[in-house]
Scaffold this motif. Structure first.
Motif, mmCIF file in Angstrom:
data_model
loop_
_atom_site.group_PDB
_atom_site.id
_atom_site.type_symbol
_atom_site.label_atom_id
_atom_site.label_comp_id
_atom_site.label_asym_id
_atom_site.label_seq_id
_atom_site.Cartn_x
_atom_site.Cartn_y
_atom_site.Cartn_z
ATOM 1 N N SER A 20 36.753 50.763 21.341
ATOM 2 C CA SER A 20 36.176 51.223 20.080
ATOM 3 C C SER A 20 34.864 51.979 20.243
ATOM 4 O O SER A 20 34.620 52.950 19.545
ATOM 5 C CB SER A 20 35.917 50.028 19.155
ATOM 6 N N TYR A 21 34.014 51.502 21.118
ATOM 7 C CA TYR A 21 32.648 51.999 21.143
ATOM 8 C C TYR A 21 32.343 52.953 22.287
ATOM 9 O O TYR A 21 31.651 53.922 22.132
ATOM 10 C CB TYR A 21 31.668 50.824 21.267
ATOM 11 N N THR B 206 26.149 52.499 20.002
ATOM 12 C CA THR B 206 27.151 52.099 19.027
ATOM 13 C C THR B 206 26.550 52.033 17.631
ATOM 14 O O THR B 206 25.347 51.841 17.470
ATOM 15 C CB THR B 206 27.723 50.706 19.369
ATOM 16 N N ARG C 298 27.375 49.864 14.051
ATOM 17 C CA ARG C 298 28.187 48.728 13.627
ATOM 18 C C ARG C 298 27.914 48.406 12.160
ATOM 19 O O ARG C 298 26.786 48.430 11.716
ATOM 20 C CB ARG C 298 27.856 47.513 14.499
ATOM 21 N N ASN D 163 34.376 53.476 12.831
ATOM 22 C CA ASN D 163 34.864 52.566 13.867
ATOM 23 C C ASN D 163 36.388 52.434 13.812
ATOM 24 O O ASN D 163 37.051 52.359 14.853
ATOM 25 C CB ASN D 163 34.221 51.182 13.707
#
Length: 427
Positions: free
Chosen positions: A70-71, A223, A225, A260
């Motif tokens: 994902s990151y 990242t 979030r 994301n």
């Protein structure tokens, strides 16, 4: 969605200096190449450097895999190569494995403690068997060549032989024994010299890993979030089996959440043959069960706190562009207009150039043209939206005229967008 840098680091069993890691927004992953006899890269073994080496748990296994997909910019990290992941026995039964494409991942299965009984060893077979049936490949180390692990051997796709644990004269008998009792591909690891490479290659070993080929490299990935409150909202919607439209609305309200999701579902680890470019498509492809898994895992790696001001601004931009586009464009283009507005501030969120930020998410060409080049059907809407934000009266008047929109239409849409974005904290 990441800015990555690489550097050589100590061996995989040596913890990286913790002061180098900003735990709040940095996924730190080490990778080491696994090569064939021609020294072409076959795959990469990944190691979590965000936590101390003795904190290897089921949760850290899940976070490593999640961050990798994902990151950390999967294409930059592993490309289309096979990923080898060290696992605990607890994590082998974890739900996070349902999120990934089995063909992309090799699970490295450790032996049990020396105190384990034969019964305890054999009790692990059903879990390993189930993973194989789902399409995962398993890698065992040479300890699994011992008699107590005979029940594990038929399940092994790879057996890793650690050259630091046996004398050179024992290499031949060990390779012969492994080849005789398992159909697995052998991997010689901790290869540190040309002589070791030649010795193992001459014995028929197919894959190699070690300092002689490449030291592990450290990949630091910035990242973004979502807040846990937003993720909990998503989990609650999924648990009550909400309509796709409700889930889509929540994704539209949090740019970090939607980014994301698109980044994850388009990663090579997910295994799709087509690119997903809309929130509705992402929700439909993923399905409620996997969406729940994804949200739950995202929550374990998120940081608390209200959405930052830049996120709020991005949401306003997205909604305003969606409302303005609805006046002039077909309905299917309104979602893309929203994406342009929301993602127009990704460079600020990630502190990297916008072009770099957009490399890691699939977007329609018209969206990319507007964001990177200021061209195409959405560009005038983005320019008008920015003018509303900054109070640039000259640009406001020019773009309103170009789009044939009245001041009343634009101001109404702006107020609606501001009110809609405020609802993010009140839902």
């Amino acid at each position: 969605m990441s800015s990555t840098t690489e550097q050589n680091i100590p061996p995989a069993d040596t913890a990286a200096p913790q002061e180098d890691v900003d735990a709040s927004n940095m996924a730190v992953i080490a990778r080491q190449a696994i090569v064939d006899h021609n020294r072409a890269v076959y795959g990469y073994e990944l190691f979590d450097r965000s936590t101390a080496s003795d904190a290897h748990t089921a949760a850290s296994d899940a976070a490593l895999l999640f961050n990798a997909l994902s990151y950390a910019g999967t294409e930059a990290l592993v490309g289309k190569k096979t990923v080898f992941i060290n696992c605990t026995h607890e994590s082998l039964a974890g739900g996070h494995l349902e999120l990934i494409h089995p063909e992309k991942v090799v699970l490295e299965v450790p032996p049990l403690p020396d105190t384990a009984t034969q019964e305890e060893i054999d009790q692990r077979v059903p879990v390993l068997q189930a993973l194989c049936e789902r399409g995962f490949r398993l890698a065992l180390n040479q300890n699994a060549l011992r008699k107590p692990y005979a029940s594990w051997m038929p399940l092994a796709s790879f057996i890793k032989l650690d050259l630091q644990t046996f004398k050179p004269e024992l290499a031949g008998p060990l390779v012969k024994f492994a080849s005789q009792y398992a159909k697995a591909t052998l991997v010689a690891e901790k290869v540190e010299t040309a002589e070791q490479f030649k010795m193992m290659s001459d014995l028929g070993v197919k894959l190699f890993q070690g300092f002689w080929f490449a030291k592990p490299s450290l990949v630091k990935a910035t990242t973004i979030r979502p807040s846990q409150a937003t993720i909990i909202q998503l989990i609650n919607l999924v648990r009550k089996q909400a309509d796709t439209s409700e889930i889509e609305d929540l994704l539209k309200k949090d740019p970090t959440l939607s980014f994301n999701l698109l980044r994850f579902i388009n990663s090579s680890g997910f295994g799709l043959s087509c690119e997903v470019t809309s929130f509705r498509h992402a929700v439909m492809i993923l399905g409620l069960k996997k969406l729940f898994r994804w949200a739950a895992l995202l929550m374990t790696t998120s940081r608390d706190g209200a959405p930052p001001a830049v996120g709020q601004t991005a949401v306003v931009r997205g909604r305003l562009m969606e409302l303005l586009a609805a006046e002039l464009l077909p309905p299917e283009e309104c979602d893309n207009a929203f994406v342009v507005g929301v993602f127009s501030l990704l460079d600020t969120m990630l502190n990297v150039p916008l072009e770099k930020a957009l490399e890691s998410v699939a977007l329609p060409q018209a969206v990319t043209d507007a964001l990177l080049h200021g061209t195409g059907v959405f560009a005038p809407f983005l320019e008008l939206t920015k003018a509303c934000e900054s109070g640039d009266d000259a640009t406001f008047a020019r773009m309103a005229d170009e789009l044939h929109l009245s001041n009343r239409q634009i101001n109404w849409a702006h107020l609606q967008a501001l009110a809609w974005a405020e609802d993010l904290n009140g839902d």
